[in-house]
Scaffold this active site. Structure first.
Site, PDB file in Angstrom:
ATOM      1  N   PHE A 117      -3.233   4.321   2.823  1.00 53.85           N
ATOM      2  CA  PHE A 117      -3.020   5.081   4.296  1.00 53.85           C
ATOM      3  C   PHE A 117      -3.845   5.979   4.173  1.00 53.85           C
ATOM      4  O   PHE A 117      -5.121   5.916   5.642  1.00 53.85           O
ATOM      5  CB  PHE A 117      -1.765   5.383   4.571  1.00 53.85           C
ATOM      6  CG  PHE A 117      -1.548   5.867   6.082  1.00 53.85           C
ATOM      7  CD1 PHE A 117      -2.042   4.236   7.001  1.00 53.85           C
ATOM      8  CD2 PHE A 117      -1.268   7.176   6.196  1.00 53.85           C
ATOM      9  CE1 PHE A 117      -2.538   4.845   8.597  1.00 53.85           C
ATOM     10  CE2 PHE A 117      -1.468   7.692   7.823  1.00 53.85           C
ATOM     11  CZ  PHE A 117      -1.814   6.377   8.743  1.00 53.85           C
ATOM     12  N   CYS A 119      -1.830   7.507  -6.050  1.00 50.18           N
ATOM     13  CA  CYS A 119      -0.360   6.674  -5.837  1.00 50.18           C
ATOM     14  C   CYS A 119       0.251   5.099  -7.293  1.00 50.18           C
ATOM     15  O   CYS A 119      -0.528   4.739  -6.419  1.00 50.18           O
ATOM     16  CB  CYS A 119      -0.297   6.467  -4.519  1.00 50.18           C
ATOM     17  SG  CYS A 119       1.919   6.298  -4.290  1.00 50.18           S
ATOM     18  N   TYR A 168       0.909  -0.797  -0.029  1.00 50.10           N
ATOM     19  CA  TYR A 168       0.000  -0.061   0.294  1.00 50.10           C
ATOM     20  C   TYR A 168       0.806   1.205  -0.183  1.00 50.10           C
ATOM     21  O   TYR A 168       2.142   0.749   0.203  1.00 50.10           O
ATOM     22  CB  TYR A 168      -1.120  -0.231   1.191  1.00 50.10           C
ATOM     23  CG  TYR A 168      -0.449   0.743   2.254  1.00 50.10           C
ATOM     24  CD1 TYR A 168      -0.303   1.276   3.252  1.00 50.10           C
ATOM     25  CD2 TYR A 168      -0.015  -0.902   3.535  1.00 50.10           C
ATOM     26  CE1 TYR A 168      -0.044   2.257   4.114  1.00 50.10           C
ATOM     27  CE2 TYR A 168       0.529  -0.259   4.629  1.00 50.10           C
ATOM     28  CZ  TYR A 168       0.714   0.709   5.222  1.00 50.10           C
ATOM     29  OH  TYR A 168       1.822   0.777   6.441  1.00 50.10           O
ATOM     30  N   CYS A 169      -0.126   3.251  -0.286  1.00 51.87           N
ATOM     31  CA  CYS A 169       1.423   3.593  -0.468  1.00 51.87           C
ATOM     32  C   CYS A 169       0.286   4.944  -0.427  1.00 51.87           C
ATOM     33  O   CYS A 169      -0.227   4.778   0.979  1.00 51.87           O
ATOM     34  CB  CYS A 169       1.831   3.525  -1.748  1.00 51.87           C
ATOM     35  SG  CYS A 169       0.695   3.827  -3.135  1.00 51.87           S
ATOM     36  N   ARG A 170      -0.127   5.766  -1.269  1.00 51.57           N
ATOM     37  CA  ARG A 170      -0.922   7.325  -0.337  1.00 51.57           C
ATOM     38  C   ARG A 170      -1.910   7.292  -1.090  1.00 51.57           C
ATOM     39  O   ARG A 170      -3.348   7.926  -0.628  1.00 51.57           O
ATOM     40  CB  ARG A 170       0.136   8.312  -0.938  1.00 51.57           C
ATOM     41  CG  ARG A 170       1.388   8.139  -0.111  1.00 51.57           C
ATOM     42  CD  ARG A 170       2.405   9.575  -1.094  1.00 51.57           C
ATOM     43  NE  ARG A 170       3.344   9.372  -1.144  1.00 51.57           N
ATOM     44  CZ  ARG A 170       4.621   9.399  -0.976  1.00 51.57           C
ATOM     45  NH1 ARG A 170       4.358  10.130  -2.877  1.00 51.57           N
ATOM     46  NH2 ARG A 170       5.489   9.852  -0.900  1.00 51.57           N
TER      47      ARG A 170
END
Length: 177
Positions: free
Chosen positions: A156, A132, A126-128
Site C-alpha cells: 500500500f 512485510c 497486499y500489505c505494507r
C-alpha cells in the site's frame, strides 16, 4: 528489547512518532519523506547487498514472490471486476487508506473468511510492502486451500506514493464481518 531499542533511536531521530494507548505504544513514520527514505534504503539494500534477498527468502518473504502482480495489471483487473483484492493488514490500517475495491481481511481472520470468497476468482493480497510478510503468508494459506492467489508487487505505501487511487474509511461494504 532490540526492536524497542531501535524504535527509541528512531524516535529520538524524529523518524517515527508515538501514540500511547494504556500500556501499549504505537509507532508510525513521522512523515511521507521518512517512508520515501526507507523505500530508497530498501532499494539500495537490494541492489548492493545480495544477502538481503537470501535473508528475506529465509524468513518467508520470498515464498509467494514468484508470482506477483504489478500495479497497472491489478488496477486494470479491478476495473474489469475479474479479481478479488484483499487487504490483509490490520483493520485500522485499512481504514486509514486502502486500494479502491479492496476488502479488509486481516491475516488472522482469513481462514475463517475463506468460504465467503468465490473459488473461481483469482485473489490478490497486499500489505505494507515488500518487506512485510502478511501478504505472502495470506497467499500461502490461500494456495494451500486450492485458491488461485498472488501478491501485489509491493504494498500500500508504494501504491500511494506512485499516485494510484486510494480509498479511505472502513467501507463496510467491502469488508467481511
Amino acid at each position: 528489547t532490540t526492536t524497542s531499542a531501535h524504535l527509541q533511536v528512531m524516535r529520538h531521530a524524529r523518524l517515527v512518532e508515538t501514540r500511547r494507548d494504556g500500556t501499549r505504544i504505537f509507532y508510525r513514520a513521522a512523515s511521507e519523506e521518512v517512508c520515501e527514505f526507507l523505500s530508497a534504503l530498501n532499494a539500495v539494500a537490494h541492489a548492493r547487498l545480495t544477502e538481503v534477498d537470501h535473508t528475506l527468502r529465509s524468513f518467508g518473504a520470498g515464498a509467494a514472490a514468484t508470482e506477483r502482480v504489478n500495479r497497472d495489471e491489478l488496477l486494470a483487473r479491478v476495473e474489469a471486476g475479474d479479481v478479488v483484492v484483499l487487504d490483509v493488514r490490520p483493520a485500522v490500517e485499512y481504514s486509514a487508506g486502502h486500494l479502491p475495491g479492496a476488502r479488509s481481511v486481516p491475516l488472522e481472520r482469513l481462514e475463517a473468511c475463506l468460504e465467503e470468497l468465490d473459488p473461481g476468482v483469482e485473489i490478490v493480497a497486499y500489505c505494507r510492502g515488500p518487506l512485510c510478510l502478511l501478504a505472502p503468508e495470506a497467499v500461502a494459506l490461500l494456495r494451500s486451500r486450492g485458491r488461485r492467489a498472488r501478491c501485489l508487487e509491493d504494498g500500500f505505501p508504494e501504491w500511494r506514493r506512485a499516485g494510484y487511487p486510494v480509498a479511505v474509511g472502513s467501507g463496510t461494504a467491502n469488508e467481511f464481518d
